[in-house]
Each structure stands twice: as C-alpha cells, then as structure tokens.
Design an enzyme around this catalytic site. Structure first.
Site, PDB file in Angstrom:
ATOM      1  CB  CYS A  78      -0.802  -0.173   1.231  1.00  0.00           C
ATOM      2  SG  CYS A  78      -1.601   1.299   1.493  1.00  0.00           S
ATOM      3  CG  HIS A 134      -1.176   3.473   4.748  1.00  0.00           C
ATOM      4  ND1 HIS A 134      -1.298   2.134   4.687  1.00  0.00           N
ATOM      5  CD2 HIS A 134      -0.278   3.586   6.122  1.00  0.00           C
ATOM      6  CE1 HIS A 134      -0.520   1.426   5.411  1.00  0.00           C
ATOM      7  NE2 HIS A 134       0.123   2.099   6.175  1.00  0.00           N
ATOM      8  CG  ASP A 305      -3.490  -0.605  -2.758  1.00  0.00           C
ATOM      9  OD1 ASP A 305      -4.408  -1.616  -3.143  1.00  0.00           O
ATOM     10  OD2 ASP A 305      -3.321  -0.238  -1.533  1.00  0.00           O
ATOM     11  CG  ASN A 306      -1.446  -3.789  -2.787  1.00  0.00           C
ATOM     12  OD1 ASN A 306      -1.214  -2.963  -2.129  1.00  0.00           O
ATOM     13  ND2 ASN A 306      -2.611  -4.554  -2.618  1.00  0.00           N
TER      14      ASN A 306
END
Length: 670
Positions: A78, A134, A305-306
């Site tokens: 992330c 984050h 994001d992944n």
C-alpha cells in the site's frame, strides 16, 4: 487528433511534453483517480470471464473507455504505491525501503518534494483527497513522546490540536477520510482536524488496538467516503476551475464490511460482496459526474494499489477463495499482495475521457501508476523541473491510442514488501531475488500449476510464453539476466529511470533502520512502537532474555496481538512461547525456571516454521509447527509486560514479577 510518431526515448526526457501527447490549454480536463485497496486483477469481471463477482459499473466503465491489461502498481503493498503515484518516484528511493507505514507513522513524502497535487494547484486546479491516506502524519502528543497506543489502549495523542504534515500540506486543498481503516485512531479526519475525540478503546478481532470515536462503525466508512466524493464533484462542477479528485478507497481491504444491501449478493463470500460495494461506489462517482455535467470533460482512472490479500484476515484470502468459491482474485496470475510475481502488482486499470479516449478499446501497453505525473504534465503542455517525477513516463499516447515507435516505458521496476526488486523489459521480467514469493505460496497451488522448485539466485520469466511464471529461465539465459540486472542497477544508482540529471536516493530513515538492525538488548519497561518495532513477519527468528522471576506469572517479551505476533511468558509455573498466525494461536511450553534464579530463556521460530523453547541453552520442549507470522503486527514490542491486545492466553498487561535483562530479538530477512 493524431500526432506524429513519438521521438526516441533516449533523446527526450519523459519530463518534457511530447508532441503526440499534448492538448490545447483550454481543454484542461477534470481528473478523477479512483484507487481501490487490495483489489485483484481477477476481481473485475471484464478481466476474468470466470469471476464469481458481478461488477456492472466497472464493466460499463471499460466499455465507455479503454482497458489496460498490463498495468502495474509501483509496489505490491500500500504505502509505497501511494507514494509513487503522488510523487512520480519509486518508493524504494524514499526512506521506506520495505513494508508499509505502521500506526502513527511519520510523514513519508518530504515537505519539499513536488507532488502531482501541488503541480496541479500551480496550474489552476482545485485539488482534493478523499479516502485512505496511509502516507503519515505528525501527531501532536501530550507528553512530547512519539505517538502510540498506550497500555490502556488509548493514546498519548492530543486530539484537540491540528494534525500536521498531512494531505493539505502536500498539495491538496481539501482532505476527508481515515489514515488506514484498520489502524488507530478510529475517527474521521477532515483537513488537519479529527472529527471528534476518540475516547474509547477498540479491540476487535481484525483491527489494531487503539483509541476509537464512540459509536464508530467500520461499515459506514466506504459509504461516507462515497458521499463526500459525490458532494465534492457536484460542488466543483459549479466552479470555473478544473478539479483533481484523488479517491483512495478503503475497500476491499479488511476489515471486510459489506453493508446489508450487498451481503450475500456475490458468489465469493463477504469479500466478493465488498467488491460489489466497491463497484457500486464507482457507479455513484460516475453518476455524480453525469448529474453535474462534468463527465464530458473528465478523465476518469480506476485501478488498485496492489494485488489481492493472501492472509486469512479477509476470510478467506486469495488462495482459500479459489478452493472455497472457485473465484481467483488474481485471475490467471501467479502471486498476490506483497509478492514480486505478477499477481502482486499487475492490476485492473480502466480509463475514460469521452471523445479523447476511444471507447471499448483495450491496450497491452506496459504502464505503471507512477506514470500519472508525467502524463498530466504532457496533457497540460508543461515541463516538469529536472528533479520532479524521476520515474514517471508520459503514457498519454497509450490512453489516446496514438501510434508510437516503441514501448512508452523502456523498463518498469517492481517492488516487493521486503524491499526486493524486479525489472520488466518487453516480455521478460527479472526478479532480483531467489523467489518472487513473499507469502509462502501453498503447496497445492504449486502442484496444480506443476511448478518445480529451483536453486537459482534469481528468477527470469518470459511473460509472453509463460504468463503464469512457472518456468524459471535464469539458468539458460545468463546473458539476458545479466543485462537486465545491469539495467536495474543503473536505475537504482542514478536515482531515476527517466532521462535527466542523476539524482540521489534517500537513505533509510532512522526508524526504518531500526526495523531491520535494532535487535536489543532491552530490559523491563522498554517499548518499541510504530516504525521502531522490529520486523517479524515471514522470517525465522529468536527471542531471548535473561530473567529472574519472583512469581510464576508474567510476560517476558511480546510483540503483536490477537492477529499476528509472538510472546514468551510465564503462567502457572510454565514457560510458554506463543505465536499468532492469522489469529491462530500456537504454543510450546516447559516447566518455568526456578524463582529467584537467573536463567536465559529463548523462543525460536525456525526456518521450517516450527517453534521451540530453550532454557540456558538446552532444549526444554519438543518443537511444534506454527508457520511464519504472515503480517507485521501493528502493536509494539514491549518488555516485561504486554501493552496491547494479548498474544497468548493471558490478560494484558500481565506484568512480569522480577527482572528481565538483555532481551533480544534476532531475525533473518525473508
């Protein structure tokens, strides 16, 4: 508009405007960038014909625009992906070389680094970030110490004061959202203020202990983010200036909390239902653009994001979901979140800009989220400063389906959770590590795909011939492997992968250094929180301490909590070493050392996944299989007590009676 062919990439920096990709200044579009969290390549129906999850809104977006089949998040986790997206710089150049920011983590984007939000503000855009951040904050504290969740599971943070160094100091005019949905504090943040005082404690099974706003409801987070984004679009459409909305969703990341109207609607359990709700959010955003009249001149990008989560925290994770529901969140790809294999970072990528991006088309161009910065600069006919966005390439020709003389990216670097890198050029990818596996791929999966183990120092795959990365070609293609390794080293050493002056990578921060090199010794009362806590996931390790107990109960050393962690403690005359792996408790025990006598105790998690106990260098109990701890815990390491949720079968803080000295934790990086 069909522009001339792209000039050779060796002669023109990606930071400069390319003739084929420029647009008149009057055509500045609004930009809406929607970033899902842990959504896999196979979770969107237009990427997976066998999907068990309906995604009608995303399927409609694909038909209205352009679908990319070879798009990559800059990292397989992330924080580094978000850093790269907003700065145009790979995060492994930043102080965060491995992992993600921990709860209460410090800001990762340097205050002097140009972000895409700042760049767009400088060019007349209104900017907003709504959702999961984050990327760190500077939290004010009552005691001047580092922010942390304390022994009472509240915090030393002064929530009456502004929170510094967040999104509104990194180029965004407006922010609303949460730091991370499963990190404290459990409260919304608007601009630089928390929206209420988190004054009660939180100890749910899936989330890190910490202060929570009374009445906090995880199930309302995604709907509230959606409502705020709709309002922002409708308000911005009434204003003369274009807007940039960065919308990092909290879904389908855990906690997996689909609301009632989505429960049971998919064929893949709660996770599938939450993906359906994510799809619904996208539909609401597209509807807001239509209602407001902004859709015609808005570039919409949707991606993730992944790759999909592998651990049991999403219940079931990506591998178990295949067996339980017949749904592959990674689609046909090998690997998952954290991995360097394709499933860790190849993600859905959908774009729409009516009249500019051809509808119903598909691109096989290799692209990355890090390319947004240079692409927007080209779109606005602006030249970036030499040090800005050093890894960002202009992909506007691919968006518009314009002709080029070759690939837009000469090569692309992938980044695993443990800091390992891979480099992709054309059909070939070199993983600069013995394996792309950073999750312990299940044996049944290897058997099903007929994957054999190897003893090579790296992995080399031809993705055109072998998209599932079954056959390592490193041994029979040594020249190619050496060439790709040299290119990766060049990118690493030059501080950039685009043409331009050499730059410097950041050293690992003191906190990041302590994650990998700080091993003790510690004594009773010591506590290592946040980024200062050791890394313990996916690796063998040994914890040890010299103890002199005066009672037969108490924690010697603990790190983690009810989901992930380890502890060594005394209870009812037994010495116990405990691990938590996806909430499963495993223990090994032996008679406790005598009271009043100094002893050296050790808990060992071996490379074979077994745990054992030693007292004064001698094995005190037979080993028991545990498996490696699958994720880094959010709770701190504490000595002489357990300051947060208990790892073992005791009530925190369960203080040690006597002395604990020379405690250490030594591990081998995965």
């Amino acid at each position: 508009m069909n522009g001339p062919l792209r000039r050779p990439r060796t002669l023109l920096s990606a930071c400069f405007v390319l003739a084929c990709g420029t647009l008149p200044g009057a055509d500045r579009p609004n930009i809406v960038y929607i970033l899902a969290d842990d959504l896999g390549y196979g979770d969107v129906a237009s990427y997976n014909a066998g999907s068990k999850i309906p995604t009608p809104e995303l399927d409609k977006l694909a038909k209205q625009g352009r679908r990319f089949t070879d798009a990559h998040s800059p990292s397989s986790v992330c924080t580094p992906t978000r850093y790269a997206l907003l700065t145009g710089r790979y995060a492994w150049r930043s102080p965060q070389k491995t992992g993600v920011l921990s709860p209460w983590g410090r800001p990762l984007i340097d205050k002097d680094r140009l972000t895409i939000a700042t760049f767009l503000k400088q060019n007349g855009y209104r900017t907003a970030a709504i959702g999961k951040w984050h990327l760190g904050w500077t939290w004010p504290t009552h005691d001047g110490q580092a922010p942390a969740s304390g022994q009472d599971r509240l915090s030393n943070v002064d929530f009456t004061k502004p929170v510094a160094d967040g999104p509104v100091t990194r180029g965004f005019d407006y922010y609303f959202g949460v730091d991370v949905p499963n990190y404290p504090p459990y409260v919304y943040i608007e601009n630089d203020r928390v929206q209420g005082i988190p004054s009660v404690t939180n100890r749910p099974e899936y989330n890190r202990p910490g202060p929570m706003l009374p009445g906090w409801d995880w199930g309302d987070v995604l709907p509230e983010i959606t409502r705020r984004a709709e309002h922002y679009i409708e308000d911005s459409a009434k204003r003369p200036d274009p807007f940039f909305l960065y919308l990092p969703l909290t879904s389908p990341h855990y906690p997996v909390v689909p609301t009632a109207e989505f429960k049971g609607k998919s064929g893949a359990g709660d996770y599938g239902d939450f993906v359906m709700q994510t799809d619904w959010t996208v539909g609401r955003i597209l509807d807001a653009l239509d209602r407001s009249g902004a859709a015609a001149n808005t570039l919409v990008i949707f991606t993730s994001d992944n790759g999909p989560e592998v651990s049991g925290e999403v219940r079931p994770g990506v591998y178990d979901r295949i067996r339980q529901y017949g749904h592959s969140s990674a689609g046909p790809l090998r690997g998952a979140k954290r991995d360097l294999w394709e499933g860790g970072h190849r993600v859905p990528f959908l774009t729409r800009w009516p009249g500019k991006i051809p509808a119903g088309t598909v691109s096989t161009e290799t692209i990355s989220h890090v390319d947004l910065f240079a692409t927007v600069a080209a779109l606005l006919e602006k030249t970036l400063p030499p040090a800005a966005a050093p890894d960002s390439f202009n992909i506007l020709p691919a968006l518009r389906d314009e002709p080029t003389t070759g690939p837009l990216r000469p090569a692309t670097v992938h980044h695993g959770i443990n800091g390992s890198l891979a480099i992709r050029r054309g059909d070939w990818v070199l993983i600069d590590a013995p394996s792309g596996d950073l999750n312990r791929e299940p044996e049944w999966r290897k058997e099903e795909w007929k994957i054999s183990s190897h003893q090579q120092p790296a992995e080399l795959f031809n993705l055109k011939e072998d998209p599932q990365q079954r056959s390592n070609r490193y041994a029979d293609q040594p020249a190619l492997a050496a060439e790709l390794k040299a290119l990766l080293d060049q990118y690493r050493d030059r501080g950039r992968s685009t043409p331009g002056p050499d730059l410097q990578n950041d050293p690992a921060s003191p906190s990041a250094l302590s994650n990998t090199s700080r091993e003790g010794p510690w004594k009773s009362g010591d506590l290592l929180a946040g980024n200062d806590a050791p890394k313990i996931a996916r690796r063998p390790l040994t914890i040890s301490a010299t103890i002199k107990p005066t009672a037969a109960d108490g924690v010697v050393l603990a790190q983690g909590g009810a989901r992930h962690g380890l502890a060594i403690y005394l209870k009812q005359g037994r010495l116990i070493f405990a691990t938590r792996v996806d909430a499963t408790l495993k223990t090994v025990s032996a008679p406790a050392p005598p009271l009043g006598i100094e002893s050296r105790v050790e808990g060992v998690l071996s490379s074979n996944g077994k745990i054992s106990l030693l007292v004064d260098g001698k094995e005190a109990a037979a080993p028991v299989f545990s498996g490696f701890i699958s994720d880094e815990p959010g709770d701190p390491l504490s000595v002489g007590r357990d300051t947060n949720s208990p790892v073992g079968e005791y009530e925190s803080p369960f203080p040690f009676q006597g002395s604990v000295e020379n405690a250490t934790l030594r591990s081998t990086a995965p």
